[in-house]
Design a protein around this motif. Sequence first.
Motif, PDB file in Angstrom:
ATOM      1  N   THR A 171      56.710  70.300  20.747  1.00 51.91           N
ATOM      2  CA  THR A 171      55.710  69.457  21.384  1.00 51.91           C
ATOM      3  C   THR A 171      54.531  69.301  20.453  1.00 51.91           C
ATOM      4  N   SER A 217      50.338  68.613  20.826  1.00 49.84           N
ATOM      5  CA  SER A 217      49.200  68.424  21.715  1.00 49.84           C
ATOM      6  C   SER A 217      48.308  67.343  21.146  1.00 49.84           C
ATOM      7  N   ASP A 235      51.013  74.309  31.388  1.00 49.78           N
ATOM      8  CA  ASP A 235      50.045  74.773  30.394  1.00 49.78           C
ATOM      9  C   ASP A 235      49.084  75.717  31.104  1.00 49.78           C
ATOM     10  N   GLN A 250      50.797  68.089  26.959  1.00 51.30           N
ATOM     11  CA  GLN A 250      51.788  68.316  25.924  1.00 51.30           C
ATOM     12  C   GLN A 250      52.676  67.086  25.784  1.00 51.30           C
ATOM     13  N   PRO A 293      51.102  76.956  22.652  1.00 58.93           N
ATOM     14  CA  PRO A 293      51.011  75.994  21.534  1.00 58.93           C
ATOM     15  C   PRO A 293      51.308  76.616  20.179  1.00 58.93           C
ATOM     16  N   ILE A 334      53.631  76.911  28.385  1.00 59.50           N
ATOM     17  CA  ILE A 334      53.713  76.399  27.019  1.00 59.50           C
ATOM     18  C   ILE A 334      52.717  77.157  26.151  1.00 59.50           C
ATOM     19  N   ALA A 348      57.820  75.553  22.431  1.00 59.81           N
ATOM     20  CA  ALA A 348      57.443  75.256  23.816  1.00 59.81           C
ATOM     21  C   ALA A 348      58.511  75.736  24.781  1.00 59.81           C
TER      22      ALA A 348
END
Length: 609
Positions: free
Chosen positions: A62, A64, A301, A49, A258, A256, A262
């Motif tokens: 955030t 990815s 994550d 992230q 997505p 987190i 976050a």
Amino acid sequence: MDDQNKNLLLATALSFLVILVWFVMFPPPEPTAPQDETPVTATEADAVQTPSAAGTDTGGDTASVAAEAAPESEAPRVEIDTPRLSGSLSLSGGRIDELFLKDYRVSLDEESEIVELLSPVGSQSAYYALYGWAPGAGLKVSDVPGPNTLWSVEQGETLNVGSPVTLVWENGNGLTFRRTISVDEDFMFTVTQSVENASQAEVGMAPYGILARHGIGEDADLPGLKNFFILHEGVIGMTDGTLSEIDYGDVREFDIDPNERAQAEVFQVKENGWIGFTDHYWMTTLIPEPGSPFKAAAKFDARRKIYQTETVLPTLTIPAGETAEVTTRLFAGAKEWETIREYQAGGVQKFIDSIDWGWFFFLTKPIFWLLHNLNQLIGNMGWSIIGLTLIIKAILFPLAFKSYVSMAKMKELQPQMEALKEAAGDDRQKLQQGMMELYKKEKVNPASGCLPILLQIPIFFSLYKVIFVTIELRHAEWFGPFRDLSAPDPTSIMNLFGLLPWAGPEPGTLMATIFIGILPLLLGISMWLQQKLNPAPTDPTQAMIFAWMPWVFMFMLGSFASGLVVYWIANNTITFTQQYLIMRSQGYTPDVFGNIKSGFKKTPKTGDK
């Protein structure tokens, strides 16, 4: 309830208490969680992230980044070779992701592998440092280098002391990114990131650093962790003078999602700080330049099982035709006291607190300082521990002297006390008043003997912390079979207490608990002899407890670090000598041999002058 049943109940309760304390201090090892067998591609695993510039102030958003790249095994690499480090950095993402500590081996075997600190994606538990730029307004994710961006080497062939390496990447839209990495003679990397804006527009972006560790199971901790209650392993950070410690189990709560905002533990640093991961002896730490504000965060994550810490500096605005750069540091190595202290002196605020000194830090720090300097002088950690014991006993000698003088006077007053008991009969209040008057008249304090014992408790726990936590005790030799004072005694009757050239029972097993080594045996004997300076209590229950205590401690402490047992043996020996000589100087000669003989009789001996 008769006296026999009372004694049985008391003995049972005490036995239960000992067992309870034992399992609290030495919980059985948790079963190793099965590894996740789901294959993970390099591209997916590298989807850490990465922050967005828009989220640098709030720490919320955030992005990815998982740009397409060659498989990790095929990515070009740049060698790292210094007097204390070896490894390489990958041009895929420009990650520092392979690092070995040349001065440390996995075990005492000289042929064992050297310690691996960082490892690339695709290994059992990937662990690496990643740097980059979070895109600001007007920029897309593809406009800045990501975790899988393939860099080129612009300058340097091998990263070593005095020979930095510069990486370069152009985005095709007028932005040229450079990353210059250098390393000192110990464990500190310096990373300078720059961006040259040859486009026609002003751009904004925020520099960041990330440390990522890949886990191995849905609810499992990382491999190699000690999971011991007195040791912190996990995230460690400093925020303007305030230390933060977050265990890996707590980091997993910062999952987190997505698809949502976050979740992370965020620290806003105004001037000075750092954040990273700490293990028993090793640590990685992101360190922005002192005096610069930044955001630090800890994340997890759950889908990819990646633990992550990051630092994000404020967004930089780069006009067309201008260049901007920022420099940060990365510590990746052993938590050596002297090395970390030098980095602290060089501006890393309170870096020495990255060593887990514990609640009694006001004792553990000076105790370690003294032990370290003794070892520098003597050159042997075992004899240094004994020297430390002598110094501690010398410091506490005035209290010990008063205590033993008081004990000698108490022995002298024994006949008068017996007379008071006979005169008072069943009148407890009259007996207590008579005792207080006698103590006042003879200037005796019956509680003075407890003070040295009470002071020994925090000292003992502080030394235990020092021996268990500090890397200077790891694989520290004494003599003969004692080659690691941070580990339990390796001797046993099974190897004739070290005379035969093979190892004893595996530490922590039932066999090791039963067939203890020579040091625990000496500890039990020293406690037993110290006990024999005084006659056994007349009360049968107390006499039974005192009789068993040395041998219970002998087995309980058999699995402790041998350096701590050395300290306790030395402490008992010095205490025995002090008490015997001081009590003799006051006119009372302890009947040690008589008390030993009486200990083999059913009826405890009351003692003679």
